[in-house]
Structure formats: structure tokens, C-alpha cells
Scaffold this active site. Structure first.
Site, mmCIF file in Angstrom:
data_model
loop_
_atom_site.group_PDB
_atom_site.id
_atom_site.type_symbol
_atom_site.label_atom_id
_atom_site.label_comp_id
_atom_site.label_asym_id
_atom_site.label_seq_id
_atom_site.Cartn_x
_atom_site.Cartn_y
_atom_site.Cartn_z
ATOM 1 N N GLU A 170 -27.071 69.289 30.626
ATOM 2 C CA GLU A 170 -28.463 69.753 30.598
ATOM 3 C C GLU A 170 -28.553 71.251 30.931
ATOM 4 O OE1 GLU A 170 -30.641 66.900 32.946
ATOM 5 O OE2 GLU A 170 -30.339 65.330 31.461
ATOM 6 N N HIS A 412 -37.930 50.674 30.286
ATOM 7 C CA HIS A 412 -37.226 51.781 30.928
ATOM 8 C C HIS A 412 -36.317 51.267 32.032
ATOM 9 C CE1 HIS A 412 -37.043 55.516 33.616
ATOM 10 N NE2 HIS A 412 -36.313 55.744 32.566
ATOM 11 N N GLU A 414 -34.040 53.071 34.606
ATOM 12 C CA GLU A 414 -33.370 54.174 35.301
ATOM 13 C C GLU A 414 -32.331 53.514 36.209
ATOM 14 O OE1 GLU A 414 -33.357 57.715 35.296
ATOM 15 O OE2 GLU A 414 -31.632 57.089 36.467
ATOM 16 N N HIS A 482 -30.237 58.219 28.365
ATOM 17 C CA HIS A 482 -30.320 59.599 28.882
ATOM 18 C C HIS A 482 -29.215 59.835 29.917
ATOM 19 C CE1 HIS A 482 -34.530 61.126 27.692
ATOM 20 N NE2 HIS A 482 -34.150 60.208 26.827
ATOM 21 N N GLU A 483 -28.794 61.058 30.026
ATOM 22 C CA GLU A 483 -27.732 61.482 30.959
ATOM 23 C C GLU A 483 -26.396 60.780 30.702
ATOM 24 O OE1 GLU A 483 -30.701 60.288 32.697
ATOM 25 O OE2 GLU A 483 -31.595 62.256 32.464
ATOM 26 N N GLU A 507 -37.923 67.931 28.790
ATOM 27 C CA GLU A 507 -38.275 67.841 30.216
ATOM 28 C C GLU A 507 -38.052 69.181 30.944
ATOM 29 O OE1 GLU A 507 -35.902 64.716 31.892
ATOM 30 O OE2 GLU A 507 -34.017 65.766 31.606
HETATM 31 C C1 NOJ Z 1 -34.303 61.840 33.397
HETATM 32 C C2 NOJ Z 1 -34.709 61.565 31.997
HETATM 33 O O1 NOJ Z 1 -34.194 62.510 31.121
HETATM 34 C C3 NOJ Z 1 -36.212 61.525 31.960
HETATM 35 O O2 NOJ Z 1 -36.652 61.364 30.631
HETATM 36 C C4 NOJ Z 1 -36.698 60.422 32.842
HETATM 37 O O3 NOJ Z 1 -38.085 60.442 32.874
HETATM 38 C C5 NOJ Z 1 -36.187 60.585 34.270
HETATM 39 N N1 NOJ Z 1 -34.772 60.772 34.248
HETATM 40 C C6 NOJ Z 1 -36.512 59.389 35.143
HETATM 41 O O4 NOJ Z 1 -35.810 58.270 34.703
HETATM 42 CA CA CA Z 2 -32.391 64.127 31.540
#
Ligand code: NOJ
Ligand code: CA
Length: 712
Positions: A170, A412, A414, A482-483, A507
Site C-alpha cells: 500500500e 465482510h 476482516e 484485501h491486504e 482508501e
Molecule cells: C482495510 C481495507 O482495505 C478496507 O477496505 C477495510 O474497510 C478495512 N481494512 C477494514 O476491514
Molecule cells: Ca487496505
């Protein structure tokens, strides 16, 4: 999937050879393999007789045993040719031609009697090669200490690079000469919640370069499976890159068992930057789809309860009563709601209404499940369970409401990089999704990896990301991670991997901003391996209007934001801004509603990394075209021809462009919209502001519809 395979010829030279040449099908690329006097294998590459890669060594150092670096002889060479056309499940084009000449060099290490095969595939657009370790008596289990693949450049090229890092991609890109990387490294390492850099001259792939002679060279890898991510470390005196693998927590690179193969090392090359963008070599080096019935995999346009959290207008968390959470023990029922929680049933319904009214396929909701009060920064293992909603988020009610409106909910997950925890919960989490009608998940890996000491791009993690995608395929679930590791074309094999982030996405416009030319570099770098969930569509650039405490500015014009739907290819596209901001600019929003997601054909019209990208795409199964141009820091007028359109057909083109005084910083919302008639003889001379661009929808029209309209 339709495969027509032509094996042209198979040649086998037995005996000893020290130098062997391979040509690409059109003869413009030529690679040379040879073995040095000390038995080190090497390769070199030319394009139209111009050197691209000078003689470069190949091999490995191994842990606790003899290296695989020298003492090799060639025991055999197999040459084949291949020409097939395949149809991707989704993509930039309907059909992809996979056409190459191949040379597999069988090597025998004399002293140890161990065998390695190096397989080279030479396409018209570049070279891919990989190492193979066949089943054999003297090589079973082995640990790679370092891969020693070299990419020797011919000079001090200009590079578009991000710092080498085991945990994040990033970063903004830096454009510099190779010799300047060392001096610029420190300044290019901007803050991230998880990051591990390793060398003052270490950079990541995909690496884009341009030579002083106008040659474009792109280094990456394809089919990264059961192996760590390859970075590149530069010897900046000689301009030689060497592969630098991401270590595991003990510092080892890869645990291997023969028979096995490495990912492909790739070099895409052309004297025309557009060819780099059009190249499908990375996909071609991946295996065909392993999912038989792909009918459930569908491109999606979506909105989400997301940008409001990213900008700080609302929160993922439900309460401010506590800062530490123990799942199952922390009492949410008696906690006081903080009043800023975004994912409430009522608010989500507003997004569902907005999606339904404007023809979006899906709604993503983040912050729906318990745990966000304490989600990263403490190396916490059991951080989420992926199935327990907050008291103010009614899963069933939301699902029923979405269904009644013909909208799909996007899940989602995370993980907070607590990967073991995610694997423990994965089946339950996917089952929960299916029970409530979710067919797509956005996952995320924010923070330092658990198990502690592992890195985002090590072999163990690379295996995890693919495991999550394969398991999802069994459940009929599409994944947008993501990541996670940056893509290497694996979406050909697992087309339910519909997008990744794995780069600096929108973001960051809310975390201080990205360089205005970032989006002119990403197609040459991050997008080479697969689509990105870039989350475009921001219309309000002054983020203090959303959250007075956020003084970040989105470095882009509205016209640039529209163009991203075309220039940043992805079957998953978000309209990331708040519905309220779209309602302020309904005429510009129309383009986001209209633009297609899946394509029969893509034609790159103009391209220069760091400066501009212009592409025209034909919507899948229709005669509609969409065209996008993104522009870097300097205002520019692009000149394009519409000769890709059908002869004799008239079209109505709606051009969404920057106003003359538009500017990404000072005047980002100044745009113009005009409608004109075009045909395949039309030409356009179109201004793009700094950090700007333009987007065009081109729709076939009857004669009667174009009456009285201006011709371009
Ligand atoms: C990083 C992600 O790139 C983003 O899209 C997400 O909202 C946050 N993490 C929280 O999960
Ligand atoms: Ca991210």
C-alpha cells in the site's frame, strides 16, 4: 471452456548442449540459454535484436545441503510449441490466445546427481520461466534459503517502483532511475499498520521500467502457489536485480518437496507501452479453471457502508464503553451504543434502497459483527467469529429486505491478520453466508500476521489466501481479498477470486491522499496480475465535508473518477462515495450506472506509465462501448480515433470530461457533459486536466435518434 490445442512439434535433443536459442512465435523475442564454465545455468533475452536481459544466472542456495547453483550439465532439451484460444469466465476480452514456443532444459548436477528442469515459454509479448524439481532419488525434502534468479538490466532504466516489503503493497509509486532507488528509498516508505522492509534497493513486483531507448520492461511472477512472494533486490552498480523471497518466521524462504515447481518468473517487453497493458501472458502461464460450473460467478457493481467509516464520518464499532473485547464474554447487550455505528439495520436499508433505485447488484456492509472495538494492534488471536452480529444489525431482516429489492448483500470478513483464527472459523463463516444468501465476501488482513512472526507474503500465507479461495469455490462464494498477496493470474484457475486490493487503493485518499498520477501507474503494475477492488467513484474530494476532523483531499477530478471504471479493469466495481454525494451530481452519476463490468474486447488507445492511459472497451454481448482516459500531473489533450466502431453504424457518445479550469487539487468538481453523434470515422481531441481524465459511453443509435444532434 473451449480449448483448441495445436502441438506443432516436439523436438528432443539428447546429449550435452551448452547454448540453446529459443524464438517467440513472431521471431521478435529471442532468448538464449547457456551453462557457464563452472556449471551455472544462465539466460538472456533480446527484443527486435536489442538486449533486454543480459546474461543472468539461475539457481538456488539451499539450507543444510549443497546449493543448486553450479556444477550443472544439460542432460536434455525438449522443445514444443503451443497455440490455444480460451474463454475467461470474466475479463477484458472474450477470448485469449495462448501462443508460445517452449524449451525445457533438463539439468543434472554432476557432484550430487540431482536434477532440475528450467522451463522457458517465449510468447510474442514476453518470457516466462520456472524451475521444476522432478521426483528423484537425491532430492526429496529441501528448504530454499534463497532463490538466486537474476534479471540483469542493460542500463540505468527509469523504474516505477514501490519499496520491497514483506507485509504491504500500500505505497505510492516512485518514478526514478534505478541508480536513484537507494537515495529515495527512505522517503518512499510511508507509514502502514504492518510493514517490513528489507533492503535499501529492494523493490516489489510488478515492476515497470522504461529504457532510454523507449523499451518497456515489466517484471512479475505468475501462478504463485505454495511458494513465497518474489521481490527484487537491485545491485545498483551493475543494474542487476536478484530475486528476494519473503521469509517465514525462522528466516527460511520455501519448504519444498519434489516433485514440485516454482511460480513463473515473467518479463513482458515491448517498444509500445500499450502492449504491456494488453498482455495476457500472466493469465496464460496459469492453469485453466478448476471450477467446472462457473455459472454462479458474476461480475458485480456495488455500493457499501464503507467510505463513511474510512473517512471517519461513522464507525465500525458499536460502543465506546470498552476498548478490549473478549468474544463470548464481553457484554454487548448492555453496552451503550455510540451513535456513530454505521452498520445499523436502518442505515443499511437506506443503502439497499439506493442500490435498488440505481441498478446496483450488491451492498457491502462493514462493521456488522462484534469485535471492532478492539480489532487490531494487540496481536490478538480470537478477534472475530464472523457470525455474531451487533445488537443493532439484524441479519435476517436485512437479508429479507435486500432480497425483496433484488439486491445481493456482500459479506465482510476482516481477519485482522489473525489467520489461524480465520481458518478455524472459515467453514462456519461460509455456511453462515450461504444460510443468509451471501454469495460474495470481502476479506481483509489488516495488521501483523498471527501466527506471530509470519509475514503477509510468506509461503504459509500464500497458501492460506489460496485455501480461502478454494474453500469458497466449494461453497459457491466469490472472494475479494484485501491486504492479501498481490495477484499472479490465479483468477484464471480460480475465477471466483474476483478481485484483490493488494495495492494503495482509494482508501488512502482519506488517509492523506495518493499521488495524482497513481492511477496511470497501477494498470502497468498491480493490474498486470489481476483485477483490483480500487473502489473508485468519489465525487466529494474535500473530506472535511464528511468529517470535520479529516482534512485529507482526494487528488482526482470527478471526470477522472468516472474514467477509473474503464481504465482500472475489474469485474467487481464499487461506487464508493455516499449516496448523498451522488444525489448532488446525478448527471455525472449516470455514467457509473451505465458503465459495463464485463467485456468482449478492449483496445488500449494511448498509454504511458505515470502520464496517461486511454482504453476503449466493448460491453460483453452488446454493441455498447465505454472509453476511459486517466491523466497524470500535467494537463494534456488526447487525440483518439473511433475506428474501432462498426462501419456504417451511428452511435451517441456521451462525453464526461474535465472543464477547462478543472484541477485535482483546486477545482476537482468542474466537469462538462456533452452528447454527440460518432461513427467509425470520428476523431476526438479531448482535454484532460492535471489529475483528470474523461469517460465516454458510446451507444448505437437509430438515425431518427440522432436527428438534430451535433456530429463530433
Ligand atoms: C482495510 C481495507 O482495505 C478496507 O477496505 C477495510 O474497510 C478495512 N481494512 C477494514 O476491514
Ligand atoms: Ca487496505
Amino acid at each position: 471452456m473451449k480449448n483448441s490445442v495445436i502441438y506443432a512439434f516436439i523436438l528432443c535433443f539428447m546429449g550435452v548442449a551448452t547454448s540453446q536459442t529459443l524464438k517467440s512465435p513472431n521471431g521478435e523475442l529471442e532468448m538464449q540459454f547457456s551453462v557457464k564454465e563452472n556449471g551455472t545455468p544462465t539466460y538472456s533475452l533480446t527484443y527486435k535484436n536489442q538486449a533486454v536481459i543480459k546474461s543472468s544466472a539461475l539457481g538456488f542456495s539451499l539450507k543444510n545441503e549443497e546449493d543448486l547453483l553450479n556444477d550443472f550439465t544439460v542432460s536434455g532439451i525438449d522443445e514444443t510449441s503451443y497455440d490455444e484460444t480460451w474463454e475467461p469466465v470474466w475479463g477484458e476480452q472474450k477470448e485469449i490466445r495462448n501462443h508460445y514456443n517452449e524449451m525445457a532444459v533438463n539439468l543434472l548436477q554432476k557432484g550430487t546427481n540431482r536434477e532440475v528442469i528450467i522451463r522457458f515459454r517465449l510468447f510474442d509479448d514476453g518470457l516466462g520461466f520456472r524451475y521444476e524439481f522432478p521426483q528423484q532419488k537425491n532430492l526429496g525434502h529441501f528448504v530454499i534459503e534463497d532463490e538466486k534468479t537474476e534479471f540483469a538490466m542493460t542500463g540505468d532504466h527509469t523504474a516505477f517502483w514501490i519499496p520491497g516489503d514483506y507485509d504491504t503493497q500500500e505505497y505510492d509509486y516512485t518514478e526514478s532511475k534505478l541508480s536513484a532507488i537507494r537515495g529515495l528509498m527512505e522517503g518512499s516508505i510511508t507509514e502502514n499498520v504492518s510493514q517490513t522492509s528489507f533492503s535499501p534497493t529492494g523493490v516489489q513486483t510488478t515492476l515497470m521500467m522504461k529504457t532510454d531507448d523507449g523499451l518497456y520492461i515489466n517484471l512479475h511472477e505468475a501462478a504463485l502457489v505454495n511458494y513465497p512472494v518474489m521481490h527484487l533486490n537491485l545491485d545498483d552498480e551493475n543494474f542487476v536485480f536478484e530475486s528476494w523471497l519473503t521469509p517465514n518466521l525462522e528466516g527460511d524462504k520455501a519448504y519444498m518437496i519434489a516433485p514440485s515447481i516454482t511460480p513463473w518468473r515473467t518479463i513482458i517487453v515491448s517498444d509500445d507501452a500499450r502492449d504491456i497493458l494488453a498482455s495476457k501472458m500472466i493469465y496464460n502461464l496459469n492453469e485453466p479453471s478448476k471450477i467446472d460450473d462457473t455459472s454462479w460467478i458474476k461480475p458485480m457493481k456495488y455500493v457499501g457502508v464503507w467510505w463513511e467509516m474510512i473517512t471517519g464520518k461513522s464507525t465500525w464499532s458499536y460502543t465506546n464503553d470498552f476498548t478490549a473485547v473478549k468474544l463470548g464474554e464481553t457484554d454487548y447487550e448492555s453496552a451503550t451504543p455510540n451513535g456513530t455505528h454505521g452498520a445499523t439495520t436502518e442505515h443499511v436499508k437506506e443503502y439497499i434502497d439506493f442500490a435498488a433505485e440505481n441498478g446496483f447488484d450488491g451492498v457491502l456492509v462493514e462493521g456488522w459483527n462484534v469485535g471492532w472495538e478492539d480489532w487490531f494492534g494487540h496481536s490478538k488471536d480470537y478477534v472475530f467469529d464472523f457470525v455474531t452480529p451487533y445488537p443493532d444489525f439484524d441479519v435476517k431482516e436485512i437479508q429479507d429486505y435486500a432480497e425483496s429489492k433484488g439486491v445481493e448483500m456482500i459479506m465482510h470478513h476482516e481477519t485482522s491478520a489473525s489467520v489461524r483464527n480465520y481458518e478455524r472459523h472459515l467453514d462456519t463463516a461460509y455456511q453462515f453466508m450461504k444460510e443468509y444468501g451471501y454469495n460474495a465476501v470481502k476479506s481483509g488482513y489488516v495488521g501483523d500476521i498471527l501466527p506471530r512472526g509470519e509475514n503477509h507474503y510468506s509461503q504459509w500465507l500464500v497458501n492460506h489466501y489460496l485455501y480461502a479461495v478454494k474453500e469458497a469455490a466449494d461453497y459457491g462464494i466469490m472472494v475479494n481479498a484485501h491486504e492479501a498477496v498481490r495477484p499472479t493470474g490465479l483468477a484464471r484457475t480460480w475465477p471466483n477470486l474476483i478481485a484483490n486490493e493488494s495495492a494503495r487503493g482509494t482508501e488512502y485518499q482519506a488517509f492523506g491522499g495518493s499521488k495524482p498520477n497513481h492511477v496511470t501507474v497501477l494498470p502497468f503494475t498491480r493490474l498486470i496480475g489481476g483485477p483490483m477492488d480500487y473502489t473508485p467513484g468519489i465525487f466529494e474530494m474535500d473530506l472535511s465535508k464528511l468529517n470535520p476532523e479529516n482534512n485529507s483531499h482526494v487528488n482526482s477530478t470527478i471526470a477522472n473518477q468516472l474514467a477509473l471504471y474503464v481504465t482500472m479493469y475489474s469485474p467487481l466495481q464499487m461506487a464508493a462515495d455516499l449516496p448523498a454525494n451522488y444525489k448532488r451530481f446525478p448527471d455525472a452519476f449516470q455514467f457509473i450506472k451505465d458503465v459495463a463490468l464485463d467485456w468482449d474486447e478492449s483496445i488500449y488507445l494511448e498509454a504511458e506509465p505515470g502520464d496517461y492511459v486511454t482504453v476503449a472497451r466493448k460491453e460483453k454481448g452488446s454493441d455498447n462501448w465505454f472509453l476511459g482516459n486517466v491523466n497524470g500531473e500535467t494537463a494534456r489533450t488526447s487525440k483518439i480515433k473511433f475506428d474501432f466502431l462498426d462501419k456504417g453504424q451511428k452511435y451517441i457518445a456521451t462525453i464526461y470530461s474535465d472543464a477547462k479550469d478543472a484541477h485535482y487539487k483546486t477545482n476537482p468538481q468542474a466537469y462538462e457533459i456533452r452528447k454527440v453523434v460518432v461513427d467509425n470515422k470520428s476523431k476526438l481531441s479531448q482535454f484532460s486536466a492535471p489529475g483528470g481524465g474523461y469517460a465516454i459511453s458510446i451507444i448505437p443509435a437509430e438515425k431518427s435518434e440522432t436527428k438534430g444532434m451535433k456530429k463530433l
